[in-house]
Design a protein around this motif. Sequence first.
Motif, PDB file in Angstrom:
ATOM      1  N   ALA A 661       0.826  -1.219   0.000  1.00 52.14           N
ATOM      2  CA  ALA A 661       0.000   0.000   0.000  1.00 52.14           C
ATOM      3  C   ALA A 661       0.855   1.261   0.000  1.00 52.14           C
ATOM      4  N   ALA A 662       1.996   1.220   0.701  1.00 51.05           N
ATOM      5  CA  ALA A 662       2.867   2.398   0.744  1.00 51.05           C
ATOM      6  C   ALA A 662       3.406   2.714  -0.641  1.00 51.05           C
ATOM      7  N   ASP A 663       3.773   1.672  -1.404  1.00 52.23           N
ATOM      8  CA  ASP A 663       4.257   1.882  -2.772  1.00 52.23           C
ATOM      9  C   ASP A 663       3.154   2.465  -3.654  1.00 52.23           C
ATOM     10  N   ARG A 664       1.911   1.964  -3.443  1.00 52.31           N
ATOM     11  CA  ARG A 664       0.799   2.484  -4.248  1.00 52.31           C
ATOM     12  C   ARG A 664       0.535   3.957  -3.919  1.00 52.31           C
ATOM     13  N   ARG A 665       0.640   4.302  -2.658  1.00 51.58           N
ATOM     14  CA  ARG A 665       0.401   5.689  -2.250  1.00 51.58           C
ATOM     15  C   ARG A 665       1.450   6.628  -2.861  1.00 51.58           C
ATOM     16  N   ILE A 666       2.710   6.223  -2.828  1.00 43.14           N
ATOM     17  CA  ILE A 666       3.786   7.043  -3.412  1.00 43.14           C
ATOM     18  C   ILE A 666       3.583   7.183  -4.917  1.00 43.14           C
ATOM     19  N   ALA A 667       3.239   6.075  -5.572  1.00 44.38           N
ATOM     20  CA  ALA A 667       3.036   6.117  -7.026  1.00 44.38           C
ATOM     21  C   ALA A 667       1.868   7.032  -7.384  1.00 44.38           C
ATOM     22  N   ALA A 668       0.764   6.939  -6.609  1.00 47.38           N
ATOM     23  CA  ALA A 668      -0.402   7.788  -6.879  1.00 47.38           C
ATOM     24  C   ALA A 668      -0.047   9.261  -6.725  1.00 47.38           C
ATOM     25  N   LYS A 669       0.730   9.575  -5.701  1.00 48.31           N
ATOM     26  CA  LYS A 669       1.125  10.971  -5.467  1.00 48.31           C
ATOM     27  C   LYS A 669       2.021  11.483  -6.594  1.00 48.31           C
ATOM     28  N   ARG A 670       2.987  10.669  -6.995  1.00 44.53           N
ATOM     29  CA  ARG A 670       3.918  11.089  -8.049  1.00 44.53           C
ATOM     30  C   ARG A 670       3.218  11.284  -9.390  1.00 44.53           C
ATOM     31  N   LEU A 671       2.195  10.517  -9.650  1.00 42.43           N
ATOM     32  CA  LEU A 671       1.468  10.682 -10.914  1.00 42.43           C
ATOM     33  C   LEU A 671       0.872  12.081 -11.019  1.00 42.43           C
ATOM     34  N   GLY A 672       0.428  12.640  -9.900  1.00 39.86           N
ATOM     35  CA  GLY A 672      -0.128  13.986  -9.922  1.00 39.86           C
ATOM     36  C   GLY A 672       0.890  15.025 -10.332  1.00 39.86           C
ATOM     37  N   TRP A 673       2.178  14.776 -10.034  1.00 38.42           N
ATOM     38  CA  TRP A 673       3.217  15.735 -10.408  1.00 38.42           C
ATOM     39  C   TRP A 673       3.309  15.903 -11.924  1.00 38.42           C
ATOM     40  N   PHE A 674       2.946  14.861 -12.659  1.00 40.80           N
ATOM     41  CA  PHE A 674       3.038  14.927 -14.122  1.00 40.80           C
ATOM     42  C   PHE A 674       1.868  15.699 -14.733  1.00 40.80           C
ATOM     43  N   GLY A 675       0.847  16.028 -13.934  1.00 43.00           N
ATOM     44  CA  GLY A 675      -0.261  16.836 -14.418  1.00 43.00           C
ATOM     45  C   GLY A 675      -1.013  16.196 -15.569  1.00 43.00           C
ATOM     46  N   PRO A 676      -1.437  16.993 -16.575  1.00 38.67           N
ATOM     47  CA  PRO A 676      -2.258  16.475 -17.674  1.00 38.67           C
ATOM     48  C   PRO A 676      -1.620  15.319 -18.441  1.00 38.67           C
TER      49      PRO A 676
END
Length: 739
Positions: A661-676
């Motif tokens: 779950a921790a890996d999924r949370r980090i991945a979800a957060k980082r995806l937002g950095w890429f924006g559109p």
Amino acid sequence: MQRKLAAILAADVVGYSRLMEIDEADTVVRLGTTRENMIDPKIAAHNGRVVKLMGDGELIEFPSVVDAVRCAVEIQQAMAECNEELPPEKRLEFRIGVNLGDVIVEGQDIYGDGVNVAARLEELAVPGGVLISGTAYDQVERKLDYGFDFLGERQVKNIEKPVRLYRIRLGDHPRTAAAWMRGKSRRSWLWLSAAAAALVLTAGSVVFWSYSRAPSVEPASSARMEFPLPDRPSIAVMPFTDMSGDDAQQHFADGMTDSLITDLSKSAGLFVVARNSTFAYQGRSVAVSQVAEELGVRYVLEGSVQRAGDRLRVNAQLVDALSGGHVWADRFDGNVADVFGVQDAFVTRIVEALNVNLTGTERTEIARGRTDSLRAKEAFDEGWSLYLRFNADDNAAAVEPLKRAIRIDPEYGRAQAALALVYFRIEDYAWHEEVLFRLDEYVWNQQYGAPPRVAVCRAFEYLENATRYPTALGYTAQALAHLRFGRAEEARREAGRAIELGPNDPEAQIAMAWALTTSGEPNAALGFVQKALRLNPNFPSHYVLAHGVALFAASDLEQAAEVFDQGARKNPNATALMPPFASVLAGLGRREEARRKLLAWRPGSNQAALEDLARDYKFPIRWAPEYKRMRERLLDGIRVAALPLDVTVSSLTAELKQDDAADRRIAAKRLGWFGPSAAEAVPALVMLLGEDGVREEAVQSLRKIGSGAKAAIPALAAIEKDSFIGGHAKDALKEIRGD
């Protein structure tokens, strides 16, 4: 059909046809100059928007009636001072009407009864006057300390009901009267000093050039000009040559050059190139034609200064670069104590030679920025020249001479403002260590604590002192101080005042650009950036920062990258450009280049340190609260630039399916950095909306993806009433729908 309530200001020029008949070209140029240098800054300072220009007329929309009425009064007061110095046939007088009413919005245009009433009021106003409607009066009666005369009700064309009319009594406004008395005193002093200097020039000098016998220089070519010539007399004041043979006197010669630039810059009738651009030629032998062509000006002022003890000799000549002939030349031999009078006389002779009139306000501002102490002026000149070099060591070295100037003359407002700017720069660029080498570290640490806190405390201390003795530089410093706290509207007001008092000051233009960028108007900001770049072609690196960030905020990443690249090539030491440059490159998908920019900013950083940079990065300007997500976007770009290159949208999407779950949370957060550009991850992110511990990051990333996440709308709508995550879901829906 969209309707709204708006405050409308309508204005036009009295007798415009008559003025055009007398001198069409001159009238058009003077009206354009008046709008650009006097009216437009006031409109911006009061949050107005120019809806349309109609020849001699103008229609402006304001968010509040108070802003509209204040702007109208300030325009008429400023025009009255300008016209005071002009013959009747040269005066530009405005009639202004202000109304609060319902308008119809169509694109950028507005129309309807609200606009019609404002236009009718303008027609009924007296020349130089302001007429407001009853609906406007009801809003400002107790909020503004102007005098009002009720003129009764009047039936106006195409409006069914009569309109209540109120005239603003401009002449008995207490603040206006006080300002006039101060101005009268300043003007008297200025002209007395100029007259005294003229007598000194007559008695103690000889005219060593004459118009008929002056040697000609090679003419400049309009075709080779780097920039189109402005629509008003344009001048570059070259660094005066120090003929003393004493390096210690260079500050004095530079100070005289700087004073002439500063004083001439107060005239809205002139276009004056900034100090940075002309001082780039210091120590070089360059032809007048080359200077004119590279800076895009018609006139070039050259001079020399020779000081020996209390004796002073100053030579100066004004050259018309297009003809190669001399417009004016003179020489002063006398006492150093007469230097202020000499400067006044030179300014007067130059503007007269160029057929430009200094208004009462401009003369007052020239006098207000001065000191009566030669020692204070010399100390200021030394400190100011160090500050303008824009590096840590020289910025630290500027502290002592500027403090000395203030000790000699505590009412020297320009020195107080300059010292505030020095301390702000120490804080903004973390130049504390350089200052500690020069100042008493024990006193700093015992009295104030950590150096960063000291720098801010000192900056605001001197800024408060500067407000007691206001100058254009002081208003610019106040604007920048407001921007540190995200107070964009206050910054616009102060920057507008700075531009009004110093229409040729590029720093004031940059301050206004920042205020507009951080309040959601980056396209308008770019206009002020362009004015600053034109006034200062050899611009310093912080202009590049303002330019690039405005383009970033306007979503023009390609152009922003080009601006940052040119700025970095021009000044490789300008590492403060690297973080936003990296963010822009990351947004363009040029991640390898972006990573190199971060390493140029923080050489030798390992991967962990790179990923901490966005957290530690302190951008010196804050966005207004409602536009703070622009800052978030900038920081997200830096975060992407710091990621290992093998971390991509695809790899992060795959990680959303991992067991941890921790890996999924980090991945979800980082995806937002890429924006559109992370739109392909939307289905996988939607799957996480029901998972505790991960769904908040998933919602935030969907918000940042924006319109590309429309497929997530049903799932987000289903949780918008959730007590924990519902608020975030609503925000995400607004961004995705474009509400």
